[in-house]
Scaffold this motif. Structure first.
Motif, short mmCIF file in Angstrom:
data_model
loop_
_atom_site.label_atom_id
_atom_site.label_comp_id
_atom_site.label_asym_id
_atom_site.label_seq_id
_atom_site.Cartn_x
_atom_site.Cartn_y
_atom_site.Cartn_z
N GLY A 87 0.84 -1.20 0.00
CA GLY A 87 0.00 0.00 0.00
C GLY A 87 0.87 1.25 0.00
N GLY A 88 0.22 2.39 -0.02
CA GLY A 88 0.96 3.66 -0.01
C GLY A 88 1.83 3.76 1.23
N ASP A 131 1.01 0.80 -6.22
CA ASP A 131 0.42 2.03 -6.75
C ASP A 131 1.48 2.89 -7.42
OD1 ASP A 131 -2.48 2.12 -5.86
OD2 ASP A 131 -1.49 1.68 -3.96
N TRP A 317 -9.07 -1.58 -1.65
CA TRP A 317 -8.66 -1.79 -0.26
C TRP A 317 -9.86 -2.02 0.68
CZ3 TRP A 317 -3.44 -1.20 1.50
CH2 TRP A 317 -3.27 -1.10 2.89
N TRP A 454 0.45 10.20 -2.41
CA TRP A 454 0.98 9.05 -3.15
C TRP A 454 2.44 9.29 -3.56
CZ3 TRP A 454 -1.91 4.87 -2.60
CH2 TRP A 454 -3.30 4.98 -2.55
N TRP A 458 1.43 7.28 1.69
CA TRP A 458 0.07 7.39 1.15
C TRP A 458 -0.35 8.86 1.07
CZ3 TRP A 458 -4.84 6.77 4.52
CH2 TRP A 458 -5.99 6.76 3.72
N GLU A 509 -6.81 10.75 -1.19
CA GLU A 509 -8.17 10.21 -1.02
C GLU A 509 -9.04 11.14 -0.16
OE1 GLU A 509 -8.54 5.88 -0.93
OE2 GLU A 509 -6.37 5.71 -1.00
C1 BGC Z 1 -2.66 2.46 2.56
C2 BGC Z 1 -3.08 2.88 1.19
C3 BGC Z 1 -4.51 2.60 1.05
C4 BGC Z 1 -5.32 3.22 2.17
C5 BGC Z 1 -6.76 2.84 2.05
C6 BGC Z 1 -3.51 3.13 3.60
O1 BGC Z 1 -3.15 2.73 4.85
O2 BGC Z 1 -1.33 2.81 2.74
O3 BGC Z 1 -2.37 2.19 0.21
O4 BGC Z 1 -4.92 3.08 -0.18
O5 BGC Z 1 -4.84 2.82 3.40
O6 BGC Z 1 -7.56 3.45 3.02
#
Ligand code: BGC
Ligand code: BGC
Length: 617
Positions: A87-88, A131, A317, A454, A458, A509
């Motif tokens: 993940g990020g 990503d 996710w 990103w 994240w 996000e």
């Molecule tokens: C992760 C991200 C992910 C996100 C989703 C983060 O903890 O690092 O990759 O997109 O959570 O909520």
């Protein structure tokens, strides 16, 4: 908006030569898209051969994707796990500055376990996804390209292919096979925190740029580079309507008719399928009140059925847990709707066990499991994963010099230059090479503001500036472009002109969602500085770093020149390239309307000036 058929006809014509993406049935909203890589009997036979040897646990394992921090290679092998992601801000050694080789070593370990045939296990290569959304952005030292919004401003299809190519090469160095990119979202409300992941509010631009990015990432189906060892499996995301939510709320509801959903948010998928995208990510949002992860109509009937997608659908996710009745660890509904691989970062084990139980109880049919596994095996076979050997034996693996390679940085710098949009210029730009200038403001020497979310993490924050290895800040770029000693960050100095870089601080996000597009200048040291400089009769060039247009009328009014620079990434020198002397002119045009409190009604694509104050050609 053009009528449906003329819009589609225009898009069909845009498809390269042999890639015949469109066969339109007049009465249908969703066109059947002919995959340029479908129907390879050899691959289909191998899929069936492998499938026939698998038991239920092994099949379900293929459908589960875990996060590298939450699963060991040994457990991935033991539980037949088909895929992992990072993940990020998730790095193999747990440190942003861990050794580059750590990526490849971990990829090798996962591969080795997945290929073990001990204790009746089957050798099916595990696939790792990441990503890589603006370059290989979790990896220190990688080339960081402008976020998509800047690429939409540049709107240069050929450049997109170069960016995809460079990104694929850097990812391949680390032994990773799959990128969760491109985002083909069409953001329609810039309050959405993911607006910068969208190329434009214009579906046609999104469709065209996504297609070219895909040809760079995956290779061209008509050429022998398709899914070669220099290329990646790519993902069109997030299916569908992610950019259309009411009020721009992340993961919210997109309330549109089916025709509107296709016309606005479907165009990128038509093009992506047409060039053979191998995976599609289901979206967190709802369409008219129903979560996409649970939408059999959209995932199975439309995407796989009507449009003919034969790759696999990856969940987002824990996206499945938002379906009524589901939890992170259990969700027959997502699988029944058509999600083939579930992104279940931490709860992969319980999820696998629950899924096996649900199949035995008849809540999920065996046919549905077979369909999902077939798709996953098909993509792995198309990518040559069964035959290519361990990650470190691949062509570009471990070639550390390719990470942040100067040829990739040159592409990124070009992208920065072409992304800049000039919104105002009162005889201030270009800056003479001999000028004495002040370069200051919160974003002038700030790699984190320059690259946004990103990037390394994240949210793209909380990483010390020195960890952004290989970055050229915007200030560095001016230092190099002007005579030595002529650039100062001392805001009290006398100067011919001042470049003040300001803007948004990073977010990703939902953390970027806004109630208002106005950019708050209360207590802004950057704005106070601009006013101070103006009072001293020093002309001000305002450079705005942001993931989207914002209401900044007061700055536009106060400054002598105003440049929208978006989130340029690692190659900050691209800014001075255009602002100093006239070697490069402004080319960028607004990919989104610019909100304004009455002073500056800047329309998408309708604005952007050259140095001479005329619109770019
Ligand atoms: C992760 C991200 C992910 C996100 C989703 C983060 O903890 O690092 O990759 O997109 O959570 O909520
Ligand atoms: C995001 C996806 C991303 C995934 C993995 C999610 O939160 O919505 O775009 O690919 O995390 O990091």
């Amino acid at each position: 908006m053009k009528t449906r058929n003329s819009l589609r006809a225009a898009l069909c014509l845009g498809i390269a030569l042999s890639l015949n993406a469109c066969a339109v049935a007049e009465d249908e909203i969703w066109p059947k898209v002919k995959s340029p890589v479908a129907g390879n009997a050899n691959i289909e036979n191998r899929v069936e051969t492998v499938l026939a040897t698998m038991n239920l646990e092994q099949k379900v394992g293929q459908m589960v994707q875990a996060e590298v921090k939450s699963i060991s290679p040994e457990d991935a092998g033991r539980y037949h796990i088909g895929s992992v992601l990072n993940g990020g801000g998730s790095w193999p050694t747990g440190d942003v500055d861990g050794p580059l080789g750590g990526w490849l070593s971990l990829a090798n370990l996962f591969y080795k376990e997945s290929m073990s045939t001990e204790n009746g296990r089957l050798a099916i290569p595990l696939i790792w996804g990441t990503d890589a959304v603006h370059g290989h952005n979790n990896v220190q030292g990688a080339t960081i390209f402008p976020h998509n919004i800047g690429l939409g401003a540049a709107n240069n299809p050929g450049l997109m292919r170069d960016i995809g190519t460079a990104t694929a090469r850097e990812v391949a160095v680390t032994g990773i096979d799959w990128a969760f990119a491109p985002t083909v979202a069409v953001a329609r409300d810039i309050r959405w925190g993911r607006t910068y992941e969208s190329y434009s509010s214009d579906p046609k631009i999104v469709a065209e740029l996504s297609k070219e990015m895909l040809l760079g990432l995956q290779g061209h189906p008509a050429l022998d580079n398709f899914l070669s060892e220099q290329k990646l499996i790519a993902t069109a995301k997030h299916f569908i309507g992610d950019g259309g939510t009411t009020g721009g709320k992340d993961q919210g509801d997109t309330a549109l008719t089916e025709q509107e959903l296709f016309d606005i948010h479907g165009q990128g998928y038509v093009q992506a399928l047409g060039v053979g995208v191998q995976t599609v990510m289901a979206s967190f949002n709802s369409w008219n009140g129903n979560k996409l992860h649970g939408s059999k109509y959209m995932l199975t009937d439309v995407l796989k059925g009507k449009m003919g997608f034969d790759g696999f659908v990856i969940g987002d996710w824990n996206g499945h847990e938002q379906i009524p009745g589901c939890t992170k660890a259990s969700c027959a509904a997502a699988i029944n709707a058509g999600v083939d691989m579930i992104m279940v970062p931490e709860d992969w084990k319980a999820f696998s066990e629950n899924t096996v139980r649900q199949v035995k109880a008849g809540e999920i049919t065996r046919a549905r499991i077979d369909d999902a596994v077939r798709r996953i095996l098909r993509v792995k076979l198309r990518a040559g994963m069964f035959d290519d050997g361990k990650p470190s034996s691949h062509e570009l693996a471990g070639r550390a010099k390719l990470i942040g390679h100067e040829s990739h940085r040159a592409v990124a710098r070009q992208a920065v230059r072409e992304s800049l949009v000039l919104l105002k210029n009162e005889k201030t730009l270009p800056i003479a090479k001999t000028a004495k200038i002040i370069v200051a403001g919160s974003g002038a020497d700030n790699p984190s503001m320059q690259s946004g979310g990103w990037t390394l993490t994240w949210q793209g924050r909380d990483v010390p500036a020195e960890q952004y290895k290989g970055f050229t800040t915007i200030k560095d770029g001016f230092d190099r472009a002007l005579k030595s000693g002529n650039v100062t960050s001392d805001t009290d100095a006398s100067a011919d002109v001042a470049v003040i870089v300001f803007g948004e601080t990073p977010y990703a996000e939902m953390e970027g969602d806004l109630a208002s597009t106005d950019f708050d200048l209360t207590d802004s040291a950057d704005f106070a500085l601009m006013q101070n400089l103006k009072a001293r009769n020093i002309p001000v060039v305002a450079v705005f770093l942001s993931g989207r247009p914002r209401g900044v009328d007061a700055v536009i009014k106060t400054s002598d020149a105003f440049v929208a620079a978006w989130l340029p990434g690692s190659e900050g020198a691209g800014v001075a390239d255009v602002l100093v002397s006239s070697r490069y002119n402004f080319k960028g045009k607004l990919p989104f309307d610019w909100p304004a409190g009455g002073a500056a009604p800047f329309k998408a694509r309708g604005f952007g000036l050259t140095h001479s104050g005329t619109p770019p050609k």
